[in-house]
Design a protein around this motif. Sequence first.
Motif, mmCIF file in Angstrom:
data_model
loop_
_atom_site.group_PDB
_atom_site.id
_atom_site.type_symbol
_atom_site.label_atom_id
_atom_site.label_comp_id
_atom_site.label_asym_id
_atom_site.label_seq_id
_atom_site.Cartn_x
_atom_site.Cartn_y
_atom_site.Cartn_z
ATOM 1 N N TYR A 76 0.834 -1.199 0.000
ATOM 2 C CA TYR A 76 0.000 0.000 0.000
ATOM 3 C C TYR A 76 0.870 1.250 0.000
ATOM 4 O O TYR A 76 2.069 1.171 0.223
ATOM 5 C CB TYR A 76 -0.886 0.032 1.254
ATOM 6 N N SER A 81 -2.992 0.731 5.678
ATOM 7 C CA SER A 81 -3.382 -0.163 4.591
ATOM 8 C C SER A 81 -4.804 0.134 4.126
ATOM 9 O O SER A 81 -5.746 0.043 4.912
ATOM 10 C CB SER A 81 -3.303 -1.622 5.061
ATOM 11 N N ASN A 82 -4.923 0.466 2.863
ATOM 12 C CA ASN A 82 -6.235 0.639 2.270
ATOM 13 C C ASN A 82 -6.584 -0.703 1.618
ATOM 14 O O ASN A 82 -6.303 -0.937 0.447
ATOM 15 C CB ASN A 82 -6.161 1.768 1.240
ATOM 16 N N ALA B 66 -9.007 4.936 10.013
ATOM 17 C CA ALA B 66 -9.355 3.969 8.974
ATOM 18 C C ALA B 66 -10.863 3.779 8.929
ATOM 19 O O ALA B 66 -11.503 3.630 9.971
ATOM 20 C CB ALA B 66 -8.685 2.628 9.270
ATOM 21 N N CYS B 132 -3.391 -0.039 10.538
ATOM 22 C CA CYS B 132 -4.678 0.654 10.566
ATOM 23 C C CYS B 132 -4.622 1.736 11.633
ATOM 24 O O CYS B 132 -4.050 1.516 12.702
ATOM 25 C CB CYS B 132 -5.815 -0.296 10.940
#
Lengths: 305, 259
Positions: A76, A81-82, B66, B132
Amino acid sequence: MAVTEAPPEPAQKGFLASSRLAGFILYGAGAKPGEPRIPFYRHTIFVRIAHWLNAGILLVMLMSGLQIFNAHPALYWGPQSNFTHPLLSLFAMQNNAGQVVSGVTQIGPWHFDTTGVLGASRLDGFMVARGFPAWATLPGPQWLAMGRVWHFFFAWLFVINGVLFAIYAFARGHIRDLAPNAHDLRNLPHEIVEHLKLQFPKGDAAKRYNALQKLAYFTVIFVLGPLVVLTGLTMSPTMDAAFPFLPWLFDGRQSARTIHFICAFSFVGFFVVHILMVVLSGTWNNLRSMITGRYEIERDGGAHA
Amino acid sequence: MPDRRNLLRGAAAAAGALTLSACKPVSQTQWVQNVLYTAEGLTRRAQRLFVGRHALAREYSKADIAPVFRANGTINPPTDDYQQHVKEGFAYWEVKVDGLVEHPLTLTLADLRKLPSRTQITRHDCVEGWSCIGEWTGVPLRTVLAMAKPKTNARYCVFHCADPMSDTDNDGVADDDFYYESLDLLEATHPQTLLAYDLNGKPLPVPYGAPVRLRAERQLGYKMAKYVERLELLESFAHIGGGKGGYWEDQGYNWYAGI
Ligand code: HEM
């Protein structure tokens, strides 16, 4: 220069000297069998040891790195993290019975079927979901804990070996052999053409690294090396707390991971070209120069001596 | 200088072993493992040397949170006990603090919520490689420890959890190998180390460790025990679980999870 046919020297090199294949293995493309050669001491013992240690260490780093990568085979950009939009991901497709049937490599918007190598490959006879195949990872089977233990032990060796080499290079002036200068850069286009024609330097010129070699070695040692270490350290949450400029520099932890991955494959790319050049310019001559230090150069006919 | 000598010995041996045979047996060889694991201590000492005791992990802004925070590991402890707590909205959940402390404590969730809290938006880094960002609210662990007063010989805080890790015979009844973790007191008293009860402004959902989980922001995710029921202060964790200081550590993961 006098254009006299130099008689082959069968007494000295025997059958090998007259064989074209042997000539190629000894001195590479375009080598004239039987040509008299001048021995030259090319690599110091320090450089030779550092070189071979580095080769082994890099292999372990790469393979244990791929083991680590397999725990979450996706990359990513940014701090986090997408998951829905990885830059790259290796994944497996399953049939209704839950069996792995194919492996897919996704890069940006593109998808490639890479069954058997990336995304899905055989392990003990079964097709299983895994990023890189077992032959490329250390340990072979999925074992993240051990992959990390290998990686972080050899990371120390990589850094210690690299730092010792850098100290040596600066202290003993070896850096001058490696750093490209203005003249090298001007010469670059000409040299690229020569390399494509497989015309390698002869005589005194062969004692020095040419511009392409300098550029390649210098970049790998002094750019790629530090970059892989810094991006590796940026993935450490403790390091990020102490040195916030690290994640800032690489635009976040996940980007650092991506750059780390690109660095790893840049080493692989360098390795491929490196081996190709070694073979083309004389496997044995090069190999011996990195083992015993002795390198044999062709006389330049004295033309520009 | 045992570390450096081992490092050299290990390098030579590992390089040799690697070329000789397949990699799996090498990785399973006891002495190879012993040598390779020495790097952990070196890494820990090096990081502790360069990283200030209280260097803070970066805190992000609300915009960075996120949209979906990944839940990993246990996401719903299957025991009757835990499920009963879920039904009761964790009204009777208690966190005990015992072991080497002057004042053993039993804190209900309500007690924890009454203590001064800290809210931080931080990045969670999983050992698998992903990250995240989420907003955590909870009691700084050092506040709780200060109340319990660890004895001078206490070195580690062990976190005992409500999630069993296996069901070997697959009969739906979990084994009693509950998750556990440990931090040394340096990391346990770090200002961002929390007993967290809220995620993104709402009570911690079950997959994230309801009702109380640990946050240790300079460590990898597996350190941050979920479903925490008991803190035990100890001089050594050798007699807990498999003796390596945590559930994943017992499976071979490094106890020091700063990288
Ligand atoms: C001091 C040197 C190094 C350090 C501290 C380091 C650190 C790390 C860390 C922390 C990870 C885990 C990332 C994650 O959580 O997924 C990792 C992964 C990895 N490393 Fe290294 N590393 C170093 C050198 C190298 C070298 C020299 C190579 C290859 C030639 C390499 C190749 C990889 C690969 C392929 C991965 C897999 C994931 C990724 O690409 O980021 N590393 N490394």
